[in-house]
Write a protein that holds these residues in place. Sequence first.
Motif, short mmCIF file in Angstrom:
data_model
loop_
_atom_site.label_atom_id
_atom_site.label_comp_id
_atom_site.label_asym_id
_atom_site.label_seq_id
_atom_site.Cartn_x
_atom_site.Cartn_y
_atom_site.Cartn_z
N LYS A 236 0.85 -1.19 0.00
CA LYS A 236 0.00 0.00 0.00
C LYS A 236 0.89 1.24 0.00
O LYS A 236 2.06 1.20 0.38
CB LYS A 236 -0.92 0.02 1.23
N LEU A 237 0.29 2.36 -0.37
CA LEU A 237 1.04 3.61 -0.44
C LEU A 237 0.24 4.77 0.12
O LEU A 237 -0.98 4.82 0.01
CB LEU A 237 1.40 3.94 -1.89
N PHE A 238 0.97 5.71 0.74
CA PHE A 238 0.46 7.04 1.04
C PHE A 238 1.20 7.98 0.07
O PHE A 238 2.43 7.97 0.02
CB PHE A 238 0.76 7.44 2.48
N VAL A 239 0.46 8.78 -0.68
CA VAL A 239 1.06 9.63 -1.70
C VAL A 239 0.63 11.08 -1.49
O VAL A 239 -0.56 11.37 -1.30
CB VAL A 239 0.66 9.18 -3.12
N THR A 240 1.59 11.99 -1.53
CA THR A 240 1.30 13.42 -1.42
C THR A 240 2.08 14.17 -2.50
O THR A 240 3.21 13.82 -2.81
CB THR A 240 1.68 13.98 -0.05
N VAL A 241 1.45 15.21 -3.03
CA VAL A 241 2.11 16.10 -3.99
C VAL A 241 1.93 17.51 -3.48
O VAL A 241 0.80 17.95 -3.22
CB VAL A 241 1.49 15.97 -5.40
N SER A 242 3.03 18.23 -3.33
CA SER A 242 2.96 19.58 -2.76
C SER A 242 3.75 20.57 -3.61
O SER A 242 4.69 20.21 -4.32
CB SER A 242 3.50 19.59 -1.32
N SER A 243 3.34 21.84 -3.51
CA SER A 243 3.97 22.92 -4.26
C SER A 243 5.20 23.42 -3.50
O SER A 243 5.44 23.01 -2.36
CB SER A 243 2.98 24.07 -4.45
N PRO A 244 6.00 24.32 -4.12
CA PRO A 244 7.17 24.86 -3.41
C PRO A 244 6.83 25.53 -2.10
O PRO A 244 7.66 25.57 -1.18
CB PRO A 244 7.76 25.86 -4.42
N LYS A 245 5.62 26.09 -1.99
CA LYS A 245 5.20 26.76 -0.76
C LYS A 245 4.42 25.85 0.17
O LYS A 245 3.87 26.30 1.17
CB LYS A 245 4.37 28.00 -1.10
N GLY A 246 4.36 24.55 -0.17
CA GLY A 246 3.72 23.59 0.72
C GLY A 246 2.26 23.33 0.46
O GLY A 246 1.63 22.58 1.22
N LYS A 247 1.67 23.90 -0.59
CA LYS A 247 0.27 23.66 -0.88
C LYS A 247 0.09 22.25 -1.42
O LYS A 247 0.82 21.80 -2.29
CB LYS A 247 -0.25 24.68 -1.89
N SER A 248 -0.92 21.53 -0.90
CA SER A 248 -1.17 20.16 -1.32
C SER A 248 -1.98 20.12 -2.61
O SER A 248 -3.01 20.77 -2.73
CB SER A 248 -1.91 19.39 -0.22
N HIS A 249 -1.50 19.37 -3.59
CA HIS A 249 -2.20 19.19 -4.85
C HIS A 249 -2.74 17.77 -5.03
O HIS A 249 -3.53 17.53 -5.93
CB HIS A 249 -1.29 19.53 -6.02
N HIS A 250 -2.30 16.86 -4.16
CA HIS A 250 -2.77 15.48 -4.25
C HIS A 250 -2.47 14.78 -2.94
O HIS A 250 -1.39 14.95 -2.37
CB HIS A 250 -2.10 14.76 -5.42
N HIS A 251 -3.44 13.99 -2.48
CA HIS A 251 -3.25 13.24 -1.24
C HIS A 251 -4.05 11.94 -1.35
O HIS A 251 -5.25 11.96 -1.63
CB HIS A 251 -3.71 14.03 -0.03
N ALA A 252 -3.36 10.82 -1.15
CA ALA A 252 -4.02 9.52 -1.21
C ALA A 252 -3.47 8.63 -0.12
O ALA A 252 -2.27 8.68 0.20
CB ALA A 252 -3.80 8.87 -2.58
N GLU A 253 -4.35 7.81 0.48
CA GLU A 253 -3.96 6.94 1.58
C GLU A 253 -4.33 5.50 1.28
O GLU A 253 -5.41 5.21 0.77
CB GLU A 253 -4.64 7.38 2.89
N ASN A 254 -3.40 4.59 1.60
CA ASN A 254 -3.61 3.15 1.43
C ASN A 254 -4.11 2.80 0.02
O ASN A 254 -5.13 2.14 -0.14
CB ASN A 254 -4.58 2.63 2.48
N VAL A 255 -3.40 3.26 -0.97
CA VAL A 255 -3.79 3.01 -2.36
C VAL A 255 -2.74 2.14 -3.03
O VAL A 255 -1.59 2.05 -2.60
CB VAL A 255 -3.97 4.32 -3.15
#
Length: 225
Positions: free
Chosen positions: A78-97
């Motif tokens: 399983k995976l936890f996935v996050t995508v963030s901008s240079p200033k820390g803004k979240s553009h993607h978040h997924a849990e147990n995928v």
Amino acid sequence: MDLLPSRYKIHKTKLRWILTMMTMMMMMVMRRGESMRLDMESGNTKCISDDIKTNYMTVGTYSIVNPNEGHHLPPSHKLFVTVSSPKGKSHHHAENVESGKFVFTAEETGDYMTCFVAPGYRPTAKFAVDFEWKSGVEAKDWTTIAKRGQITMLEVEVRKLLDVTETIHEEMFQLIEREREMQELNRSTNSRMAALSLLSFVVTMSVAGLQLRHLKSFLERKKLL
């Protein structure tokens, strides 16, 4: 009757040559997508960064490689996935995928970070993740655009070249702006160095003058002058 097939062959040859040249130009100037395979282990984290310009579209797809084709993935994969901008803004978040996809348009220029976290599991499991990240012209779904607009592949290639040209044009302006900023920084640095050198010279001459005055006073007291 023989002229028509001959002309047709020449036309096909020219068309193939044009497409080949256009493809080579795009390969030289177009930003290529990054496709990679990550080796993960339970409890570990891996992050990938990509420098993306403002208003650039970016597309990322990821999936855990199934070690046993035809069977379901084990619970440890399983995976936890996050995508963030240079200033820390979240553009993607997924849990147990096991797989996923993210699509967004960059709101700022800088390094965007994609992090994959393999949750803790006992016994420890190891697995691989296929990850593909595309930005800019490469991120567009040209096949869908062609079907939607009912246009030929030659027109699609022309549109790609137009997008590449616009991208190069924007990057040229950014380079010019950076060069202007560097010139201003150099001028400012040179001015500060000149002021510091002048200050150092004044301080040095002042110290030398004080030393000479002190030496003269000392010699006069000793009646050596």
